[in-house]
Design a protein around this motif. Structure first.
Motif, mmCIF file in Angstrom:
data_model
loop_
_atom_site.group_PDB
_atom_site.id
_atom_site.type_symbol
_atom_site.label_atom_id
_atom_site.label_comp_id
_atom_site.label_asym_id
_atom_site.label_seq_id
_atom_site.Cartn_x
_atom_site.Cartn_y
_atom_site.Cartn_z
ATOM 1 N N GLN A 21 0.829 -1.215 0.000
ATOM 2 C CA GLN A 21 0.000 0.000 0.000
ATOM 3 C C GLN A 21 0.862 1.264 0.000
ATOM 4 O O GLN A 21 0.446 2.305 -0.503
ATOM 5 C CB GLN A 21 -0.932 0.007 1.218
ATOM 6 C CG GLN A 21 -1.950 -1.122 1.221
ATOM 7 C CD GLN A 21 -2.920 -1.042 0.053
ATOM 8 O OE1 GLN A 21 -3.356 0.029 -0.327
ATOM 9 N NE2 GLN A 21 -3.251 -2.178 -0.522
ATOM 10 N N ALA A 22 2.062 1.178 0.539
ATOM 11 C CA ALA A 22 2.959 2.335 0.597
ATOM 12 C C ALA A 22 3.614 2.631 -0.749
ATOM 13 O O ALA A 22 4.262 3.665 -0.908
ATOM 14 C CB ALA A 22 4.031 2.106 1.669
ATOM 15 N N PHE A 23 3.440 1.739 -1.724
ATOM 16 C CA PHE A 23 4.035 1.942 -3.047
ATOM 17 C C PHE A 23 3.460 3.183 -3.724
ATOM 18 O O PHE A 23 4.122 3.807 -4.542
ATOM 19 C CB PHE A 23 3.806 0.699 -3.922
ATOM 20 C CG PHE A 23 4.451 0.789 -5.268
ATOM 21 C CD1 PHE A 23 5.831 0.675 -5.406
ATOM 22 C CD2 PHE A 23 3.692 1.000 -6.411
ATOM 23 C CE1 PHE A 23 6.438 0.766 -6.646
ATOM 24 C CE2 PHE A 23 4.292 1.090 -7.657
ATOM 25 C CZ PHE A 23 5.674 0.968 -7.777
ATOM 26 N N GLY A 24 2.261 3.565 -3.355
ATOM 27 C CA GLY A 24 1.613 4.739 -3.956
ATOM 28 C C GLY A 24 2.434 6.008 -3.833
ATOM 29 O O GLY A 24 2.445 6.840 -4.739
ATOM 30 N N ALA A 25 3.153 6.163 -2.738
ATOM 31 C CA ALA A 25 3.975 7.360 -2.554
ATOM 32 C C ALA A 25 5.124 7.385 -3.556
ATOM 33 O O ALA A 25 5.456 8.439 -4.105
ATOM 34 C CB ALA A 25 4.505 7.419 -1.126
ATOM 35 N N LEU A 26 5.735 6.233 -3.810
ATOM 36 C CA LEU A 26 6.792 6.163 -4.827
ATOM 37 C C LEU A 26 6.212 6.423 -6.210
ATOM 38 O O LEU A 26 6.815 7.120 -7.018
ATOM 39 C CB LEU A 26 7.477 4.791 -4.806
ATOM 40 C CG LEU A 26 8.456 4.553 -3.677
ATOM 41 C CD1 LEU A 26 8.905 3.096 -3.658
ATOM 42 C CD2 LEU A 26 9.651 5.483 -3.793
ATOM 43 N N TYR A 27 5.061 5.848 -6.477
ATOM 44 C CA TYR A 27 4.381 6.059 -7.752
ATOM 45 C C TYR A 27 4.125 7.549 -7.961
ATOM 46 O O TYR A 27 4.458 8.102 -9.014
ATOM 47 C CB TYR A 27 3.075 5.265 -7.781
ATOM 48 C CG TYR A 27 2.256 5.496 -9.023
ATOM 49 C CD1 TYR A 27 2.482 4.747 -10.169
ATOM 50 C CD2 TYR A 27 1.247 6.464 -9.047
ATOM 51 C CE1 TYR A 27 1.728 4.958 -11.315
ATOM 52 C CE2 TYR A 27 0.500 6.677 -10.183
ATOM 53 C CZ TYR A 27 0.735 5.920 -11.321
ATOM 54 O OH TYR A 27 -0.008 6.135 -12.454
ATOM 55 N N ASP A 28 3.551 8.203 -6.960
ATOM 56 C CA ASP A 28 3.238 9.631 -7.065
ATOM 57 C C ASP A 28 4.494 10.458 -7.303
ATOM 58 O O ASP A 28 4.465 11.443 -8.051
ATOM 59 C CB ASP A 28 2.541 10.135 -5.796
ATOM 60 C CG ASP A 28 1.129 9.580 -5.651
ATOM 61 O OD1 ASP A 28 0.552 9.099 -6.655
ATOM 62 O OD2 ASP A 28 0.604 9.615 -4.515
ATOM 63 N N ARG A 29 5.586 10.079 -6.697
ATOM 64 C CA ARG A 29 6.835 10.829 -6.814
ATOM 65 C C ARG A 29 7.418 10.746 -8.227
ATOM 66 O O ARG A 29 8.005 11.705 -8.709
ATOM 67 C CB ARG A 29 7.855 10.303 -5.816
ATOM 68 C CG ARG A 29 9.200 10.976 -5.953
ATOM 69 C CD ARG A 29 10.163 10.473 -4.927
ATOM 70 N NE ARG A 29 10.348 11.556 -3.977
ATOM 71 C CZ ARG A 29 11.102 11.491 -2.910
ATOM 72 N NH1 ARG A 29 11.712 10.386 -2.607
ATOM 73 N NH2 ARG A 29 11.249 12.531 -2.124
ATOM 74 N N TYR A 30 7.249 9.599 -8.902
ATOM 75 C CA TYR A 30 7.945 9.382 -10.169
ATOM 76 C C TYR A 30 7.062 9.258 -11.399
ATOM 77 O O TYR A 30 7.571 9.246 -12.516
ATOM 78 C CB TYR A 30 8.825 8.125 -10.074
ATOM 79 C CG TYR A 30 9.998 8.334 -9.167
ATOM 80 C CD1 TYR A 30 11.092 9.078 -9.589
ATOM 81 C CD2 TYR A 30 10.018 7.802 -7.888
ATOM 82 C CE1 TYR A 30 12.173 9.286 -8.756
ATOM 83 C CE2 TYR A 30 11.093 8.005 -7.048
ATOM 84 C CZ TYR A 30 12.169 8.741 -7.488
ATOM 85 O OH TYR A 30 13.242 8.952 -6.675
ATOM 86 N N VAL A 31 5.771 9.163 -11.263
ATOM 87 C CA VAL A 31 4.920 8.857 -12.416
ATOM 88 C C VAL A 31 5.030 9.895 -13.530
ATOM 89 O O VAL A 31 5.086 9.538 -14.715
ATOM 90 C CB VAL A 31 3.449 8.626 -11.998
ATOM 91 C CG1 VAL A 31 2.784 9.910 -11.510
ATOM 92 C CG2 VAL A 31 2.669 8.011 -13.153
ATOM 93 N N GLN A 32 5.065 11.177 -13.203
ATOM 94 C CA GLN A 32 5.139 12.198 -14.254
ATOM 95 C C GLN A 32 6.458 12.126 -15.007
ATOM 96 O O GLN A 32 6.484 12.260 -16.235
ATOM 97 C CB GLN A 32 4.945 13.608 -13.659
ATOM 98 C CG GLN A 32 3.540 13.870 -13.187
ATOM 99 C CD GLN A 32 2.525 13.790 -14.318
ATOM 100 O OE1 GLN A 32 2.802 14.124 -15.456
ATOM 101 N NE2 GLN A 32 1.335 13.319 -14.007
#
Length: 180
Positions: A21-32
């Protein structure tokens, strides 16, 4: 700030390794950044979206094996690079063109001159090797640090700096020679 970002990144990675569930923060940081890198490498919105999803799925699956050896972004973009290369092997590559660049807001004469210079620069970039174009994409599209690029390409950081500076100088010389 670099130390804080690295520490913060370490904390985010560690949390994501312990709890999906904490993967979302990494996703948000790098997705763009990942999307932008994919878009500039494919010149296609749908392909970039699909590749971005595939990349983050691969990162999520490989995250338990990640051992904090360097910068997470370098590791992430090495996966992105591999996915994009796989994509290019499956489909024909459409070259980057002016339509992918943001519109300019200047008077007409300046717009025409800038457009001509951009066109020439795009031609020069297209004449580069795939490795040289990739280096430019990593640095100026994905906005990776030299250390992150070095990790993604599995090369020495100083060698990456020299390659990029020489490449930029070569492009600048060619561009200026065309406008003399």
């Amino acid at each position: 700030m670099q130390m804080t970002q690295t520490t913060d990144e370490f904390t985010l990675v560690h949390a994501a390794q312990a709890d999906v569930q904490a993967f979302g923060a990494l996703y948000d940081r790098y997705v763009q950044r990942v999307y932008r890198f994919c878009y500039y490498r494919t010149n296609n919105k749908a392909d970039a979206e699909d590749l971005t999803a595939q990349i983050f799925l691969a990162v999520l699956e490989a995250l338990p094996r990640y051992r904090q050896q360097g910068h997470f972004a370098g590791w992430l973009f090495s996966i992105a690079r591999n996915k994009i290369n796989d994509h290019h092997r499956r489909v024909s590559h459409i070259p980057l063109d002016e339509s992918t660049l943001p519109p300019l807001h200047a008077d007409l004469e300046i717009k025409v001159e800038i457009s001509q210079r951009k066109e020439q620069l795009m031609k020069l970039i297209q004449s580069l090797t795939e490795d040289e174009r990739e280096l430019i994409h990593f640095r100026y599209v994905a906005e990776l640090s030299f250390a992150e690029i070095a990790q993604a390409l599995k090369k020495n950081e100083d060698a990456i700096k020299k390659m990029l500076y020489r490449l930029i100088a070569r492009l600048k010389d060619k561009l200026e020679a065309d406008y003399e």
